[in-house]
Design a protein around this motif. Structure first.
Motif, PDB file in Angstrom:
ATOM      1  N   THR A  82       0.444  -4.928  -2.135  1.00 22.39           N
ATOM      2  CA  THR A  82      -0.232  -3.981  -3.013  1.00 22.39           C
ATOM      3  C   THR A  82      -1.269  -3.165  -2.251  1.00 22.39           C
ATOM      4  OG1 THR A  82       0.072  -5.511  -4.871  1.00 22.39           O
ATOM      5  CG2 THR A  82      -1.557  -3.770  -5.155  1.00 22.39           C
ATOM      6  N   CYS A  83      -1.960  -3.812  -1.306  1.00 20.62           N
ATOM      7  CA  CYS A  83      -2.949  -3.118  -0.481  1.00 20.62           C
ATOM      8  C   CYS A  83      -2.308  -2.381   0.691  1.00 20.62           C
ATOM      9  CB  CYS A  83      -3.976  -4.118   0.044  1.00 20.62           C
ATOM     10  SG  CYS A  83      -4.931  -4.942  -1.240  1.00 20.62           S
ATOM     11  N   ARG A  84      -0.973  -2.409   0.746  1.00 18.71           N
ATOM     12  CA  ARG A  84      -0.214  -1.699   1.785  1.00 18.71           C
ATOM     13  C   ARG A  84      -0.570  -2.190   3.184  1.00 18.71           C
ATOM     14  NH1 ARG A  84      -0.367   4.512  -0.666  1.00 18.71           N
ATOM     15  NH2 ARG A  84       0.505   3.947  -2.702  1.00 18.71           N
ATOM     16  N   ILE A  85      -0.655  -3.511   3.316  1.00 19.55           N
ATOM     17  CA  ILE A  85      -0.941  -4.131   4.605  1.00 19.55           C
ATOM     18  C   ILE A  85       0.358  -4.695   5.161  1.00 19.55           C
ATOM     19  CG2 ILE A  85      -2.213  -5.955   5.787  1.00 19.55           C
ATOM     20  CD1 ILE A  85      -4.329  -5.783   3.614  1.00 19.55           C
ATOM     21  N   THR A  86       0.752  -4.241   6.320  1.00 11.64           N
ATOM     22  CA  THR A  86       1.957  -4.753   6.970  1.00 11.64           C
ATOM     23  C   THR A  86       1.576  -5.813   8.003  1.00 11.64           C
ATOM     24  OG1 THR A  86       1.874  -2.970   8.612  1.00 11.64           O
ATOM     25  CG2 THR A  86       3.216  -2.603   6.626  1.00 11.64           C
ATOM     26  N   MET A  87       2.552  -6.631   8.363  1.00 12.32           N
ATOM     27  CA  MET A  87       2.318  -7.723   9.310  1.00 12.32           C
ATOM     28  C   MET A  87       3.205  -7.549  10.533  1.00 12.32           C
ATOM     29  SD  MET A  87       2.434 -10.970   6.700  1.00 12.32           S
ATOM     30  CE  MET A  87       1.740 -10.874   5.065  1.00 12.32           C
ATOM     31  N   SER A  88       2.973  -8.413  11.487  1.00 12.33           N
ATOM     32  CA  SER A  88       3.878  -8.498  12.632  1.00 12.33           C
ATOM     33  C   SER A  88       5.000  -9.474  12.288  1.00 12.33           C
ATOM     34  CB  SER A  88       3.127  -8.967  13.879  1.00 12.33           C
ATOM     35  OG  SER A  88       2.619 -10.273  13.680  1.00 12.33           O
ATOM     36  N   TYR A  89       6.086  -9.386  13.021  1.00 12.63           N
ATOM     37  CA  TYR A  89       7.223 -10.266  12.755  1.00 12.63           C
ATOM     38  C   TYR A  89       6.871 -11.755  12.889  1.00 12.63           C
ATOM     39  CZ  TYR A  89      10.772  -6.639  12.269  1.00 12.63           C
ATOM     40  OH  TYR A  89      11.534  -5.590  11.806  1.00 12.63           O
ATOM     41  N   PRO A  90       6.084 -12.166  13.908  1.00  9.78           N
ATOM     42  CA  PRO A  90       5.745 -13.601  14.001  1.00  9.78           C
ATOM     43  C   PRO A  90       4.950 -14.103  12.795  1.00  9.78           C
ATOM     44  CG  PRO A  90       5.376 -12.527  16.102  1.00  9.78           C
ATOM     45  CD  PRO A  90       5.660 -11.433  15.124  1.00  9.78           C
ATOM     46  N   VAL A  91       3.951 -13.322  12.342  1.00  9.60           N
ATOM     47  CA  VAL A  91       3.144 -13.751  11.193  1.00  9.60           C
ATOM     48  C   VAL A  91       3.996 -13.817   9.929  1.00  9.60           C
ATOM     49  CG1 VAL A  91       1.172 -13.180   9.721  1.00  9.60           C
ATOM     50  CG2 VAL A  91       1.023 -12.851  12.205  1.00  9.60           C
TER      51      VAL A  91
END
Length: 338
Positions: A82-91
């Motif tokens: 919802t906050c439009r926060i993307t992650m890295s593949y490992p996380v």
């Protein structure tokens, strides 16, 4: 729970800030309430020795723990989307594997709980020797081992993907289960394992129900106990079916998204989210927290006034329980005034 996180980005993207806040509130409020009730239930199950030394309550604790972890993890992923926060593949991989681990634990625990009820009704004289705390701990160990081996297999399949060919390990999409099915073999394994898991669990629950039904017609069987066990098994079967429906949550949303307007789709998703994702996670509290005469008074006491005084494990009538709470609070106030 991660099944819902991937498709929830359809709401997070393309709507205004106010709409996102409102939708996040609608999604989060029932989940937070359920997490609070589950946490209180977990505390209740560890507060008395009778719960710590009874097999079905130990299994219930394992089931509630898995469901609670799944709810918290999935809700955090939804808020990040919802906050439009993307992650890295490992996380994202770690969070997704955690969700898969707890997703497998729930149906397997339900199967063991159904078998425990089957033994209690069909073999009452041998129940105490078969369903022991030691055997229950062994069953829980097997459940976690099977779930961990499933996760290990998924990780090994992921390692075959050429991540070094990617320009960056930062994900362009929001984290979800489908985001980590980047290899055809991973997708095939996920479908096969999920189908086998729920088919086996369904057969085990149905066979336990049939066994209880047959035993209920025997003259030597306690009719009240058999009737209660039959109803419990039916609720577990419904719980298993709802858990299975969560695996087709994303395909349903994808199909609906193609034919509905964005705002209508958002409203429909709220309903589906509550029915398919949230509701199955609260059935355990409903089945045991309300129906179980041993847990119910202590759970209600902990929800209302757990800091006032300790109570015994015996069942306390509702009026006496409320009177106890009021008296305890009155004594505390008078002591402070004096």
């Amino acid at each position: 729970m991660s099944n819902g996180s991937q498709s929830q980005m359809n709401i997070a993207v393309g709507v205004g800030f106010l709409e996102r806040v409102m939708l996040c509130t609608v999604f989060t409020s029932p989940c937070c309430m359920l997490v609070f009730i589950n946490a209180t239930m977990l505390f209740t199950l560890r507060s008395k020795s009778v719960f710590r030394e009874t097999s079905r309550y130990i299994l219930l604790y394992n089931l509630l723990f898995a469901d609670t972890v799944l709810l918290v993890q999935g809700q955090l992923m939804y808020i990040m989307a919802t906050c439009r926060i993307t992650m890295s593949y490992p996380v994202c991989g770690v969070l997704t594997m955690l969700a898969n681990l707890t997703t497998v634990i729930s149906p397997l625990t339900l199967v063991v709980m159904c078998l425990e009820r089957y033994v209690a009704v069909c073999y009452p004289l041998r129940h105490a020797t078969i369903i022991t705390v030691r055997n229950t701990g062994l069953a829980i160990t097997v459940i976690w081992t099977v779930s961990s081996l499933s996760i290990l297999t998924r990780v090994l399949l992921l390692l075959n993907f050429p991540f070094e060919d990617l320009q960056s390990l930062q994900m362009k999409r929001f984290c979800g289960k489908e985001s980590m099915l980047i290899d055809p073999m991973s997708d095939l394994y996920d479908r096969s394992f999920t189908s086998l898991l729920f088919a086996s669990a369904g057969v085990a629950v149905i066979c336990s129900y049939i066994g209880v039904m047959v035993a209920a017609r025997s003259a030597s069987t306690d009719k009240a106990s058999a009737h209660k066990a039959r109803n419990t098994l039916l609720l577990h079967l419904a719980q298993l079916g709802l858990s299975l429906s969560s695996t087709i949550y994303n395909p349903i949303l994808v199909a609906i998204f193609k034919v509905l307007d964005r705002i209508i789709f958002a409203r429909v998703q709220i309903v589906l989210y509550l029915l398919i994702i949230i509701f199955p996670r609260c059935l355990s509290c409903l089945i045991y927290g309300i129906r179980d005469q041993t847990i119910r008074p202590i759970l209600m006491y902990n929800l209302c006034c757990q800091r006032t005084r300790s109570i015994s494990v015996s069942v306390i009538p509702a009026k006496a329980k409320i009177s106890t709470c009021i008296t305890s609070w009155t004594n505390i106030i008078l002591n402070k005034m004096c």
